[in-house]
Scaffold this motif. Sequence first.
Motif, short mmCIF file in Angstrom:
data_model
loop_
_atom_site.label_atom_id
_atom_site.label_comp_id
_atom_site.label_asym_id
_atom_site.label_seq_id
_atom_site.Cartn_x
_atom_site.Cartn_y
_atom_site.Cartn_z
N PHE A 29 39.91 41.13 37.61
CA PHE A 29 38.97 40.02 37.78
C PHE A 29 37.68 40.33 37.01
O PHE A 29 37.33 41.50 36.83
CB PHE A 29 38.57 39.83 39.24
N PRO A 30 36.91 39.31 36.64
CA PRO A 30 35.60 39.55 36.00
C PRO A 30 34.50 39.81 37.02
O PRO A 30 33.51 39.08 37.10
CB PRO A 30 35.37 38.23 35.24
N ASN A 31 34.68 40.86 37.81
CA ASN A 31 33.74 41.21 38.87
C ASN A 31 33.31 42.66 38.72
O ASN A 31 34.08 43.51 38.26
CB ASN A 31 34.39 41.04 40.25
N VAL A 32 32.10 42.97 39.18
CA VAL A 32 31.63 44.36 39.19
C VAL A 32 32.48 45.22 40.11
O VAL A 32 32.66 46.41 39.86
CB VAL A 32 30.14 44.41 39.60
N ALA A 36 35.98 49.55 37.31
CA ALA A 36 36.87 50.56 36.73
C ALA A 36 37.87 49.91 35.78
O ALA A 36 38.14 50.43 34.69
CB ALA A 36 37.60 51.33 37.83
N GLY A 37 38.42 48.77 36.18
CA GLY A 37 39.35 48.07 35.31
C GLY A 37 38.68 47.53 34.06
O GLY A 37 39.20 47.66 32.95
N LEU A 38 37.52 46.91 34.22
CA LEU A 38 36.81 46.32 33.09
C LEU A 38 36.41 47.39 32.07
O LEU A 38 36.57 47.21 30.86
CB LEU A 38 35.56 45.58 33.58
N GLN A 56 48.80 45.21 28.40
CA GLN A 56 48.59 43.76 28.34
C GLN A 56 47.69 43.37 29.51
O GLN A 56 48.05 43.56 30.66
CB GLN A 56 49.91 42.99 28.42
N VAL A 57 46.52 42.86 29.19
CA VAL A 57 45.53 42.51 30.22
C VAL A 57 45.69 41.05 30.61
O VAL A 57 45.78 40.17 29.76
CB VAL A 57 44.10 42.77 29.71
N LYS A 58 45.72 40.82 31.92
CA LYS A 58 45.80 39.46 32.44
C LYS A 58 44.63 39.22 33.38
O LYS A 58 44.46 39.94 34.37
CB LYS A 58 47.14 39.26 33.17
N ALA A 253 29.70 47.75 28.87
CA ALA A 253 31.14 47.52 28.85
C ALA A 253 31.53 46.41 29.84
O ALA A 253 32.35 45.53 29.52
CB ALA A 253 31.89 48.80 29.18
N ILE A 254 30.94 46.45 31.02
CA ILE A 254 31.23 45.42 32.04
C ILE A 254 30.76 44.06 31.55
O ILE A 254 31.48 43.06 31.66
CB ILE A 254 30.56 45.79 33.38
N SER A 255 29.54 44.01 31.01
CA SER A 255 28.99 42.76 30.50
C SER A 255 29.86 42.18 29.40
O SER A 255 30.18 40.98 29.39
CB SER A 255 27.57 42.98 29.97
N ASP A 256 30.28 43.02 28.47
CA ASP A 256 31.11 42.57 27.35
C ASP A 256 32.45 42.01 27.84
O ASP A 256 32.93 40.99 27.34
CB ASP A 256 31.35 43.71 26.36
N GLN A 257 33.05 42.71 28.81
CA GLN A 257 34.37 42.27 29.28
C GLN A 257 34.28 41.01 30.13
O GLN A 257 35.15 40.13 30.05
CB GLN A 257 35.06 43.39 30.05
N ILE A 258 33.24 40.90 30.96
CA ILE A 258 33.04 39.68 31.73
C ILE A 258 32.82 38.49 30.78
O ILE A 258 33.37 37.40 30.99
CB ILE A 258 31.86 39.82 32.72
#
Length: 322
Positions: A29-32, A36-38, A56-58, A253-258
């Motif tokens: 999910f796009p959550n803080v 770890a995943g992001l 493969q990211v979903k 990294a979190i900001s970019d992925q969100i």
Amino acid sequence: MRLLLPLTLLLTLGAANAQSATTLRLGVFPNVTHAAGLVGIKQGLFQKQLGNVKLQVKEFANGSQVNEAFAAGAIDAAYVGPGPVMNAFMRGVPIQVISGAASAGAVLVGRGDLKLRGVTALAGRKVAVPTRGSTQDISLRHLLHVNGLKASDEGGNVTIVPIDPANMPAAFASKQVDAALVQEPWGAVLEAQGAKLLVNEKGIWNGGDYTTTVLVVNTQYAKKNPEAVKDLLRGHLAAINFIRGSNAGAQKAISDQIYAFTGQRPDRDTLFKGLARTKITWDINLKTLGEYAQLNKEAGFARDVPDLARFVDLDLVRSLAK
């Protein structure tokens, strides 16, 4: 009763066979609370460990979507709240928790124009949660109960409205809802837009010592592809260490992925606040998880509680974390 072997035994049984996977499909999910995943995705930490197995990211918005994907065999692993997957596990979906990912990291906020004060002010109001039966939904219902309130579907006057977290800022702006119990960074995003903090991450439940996100694997995939699962956990641990060692790097990294997922980019101060309210950890407090399972039952989302010895197996992540 369905027999679910411990993950460590599944991996041992599968180790005799050549690894057959060419891909590992990972949900996030796009959550803080999924930091770890992001970070693992953005920094290439999973792919580095997986080698020739392609990641493969979903992207998912809530746990209900993850449950559907696991049931359909569309994903192999996922970061998700314990509430939804607990219920999927008890329905017979072949999944198992193999690591924690985050604790706390959820807050209750109210629209600034309403000047709400505390949980009791939610009487007669509409409150958003990510989805019905989510970890936040269950937490909200518990908060309401201890403050003498009930949801409308329980005979009370608080209307619980499922809204994807990334859509909550728009819902607040258009006054569709009056408050929200939501994961970070969306609580901090709402505050930045004028919402007021009603209950912080420690006040949601148990002083903040509760698991918000876990890493779950399809046990059939784990049996066939033991090395891929080990490599996934190695990437998971590398991401946690990266976050602990570089707050600024983790925020970027979190900001970019969100942004890649949602088109919304939380600013630095918002992410800093969200991370400060979230404990990124592979460990799980099994005592509070058991108590949470009881809350899940009390909320009416399950008839029973899961056998935690079958639902959770932390042996492998503990051995890799040494």
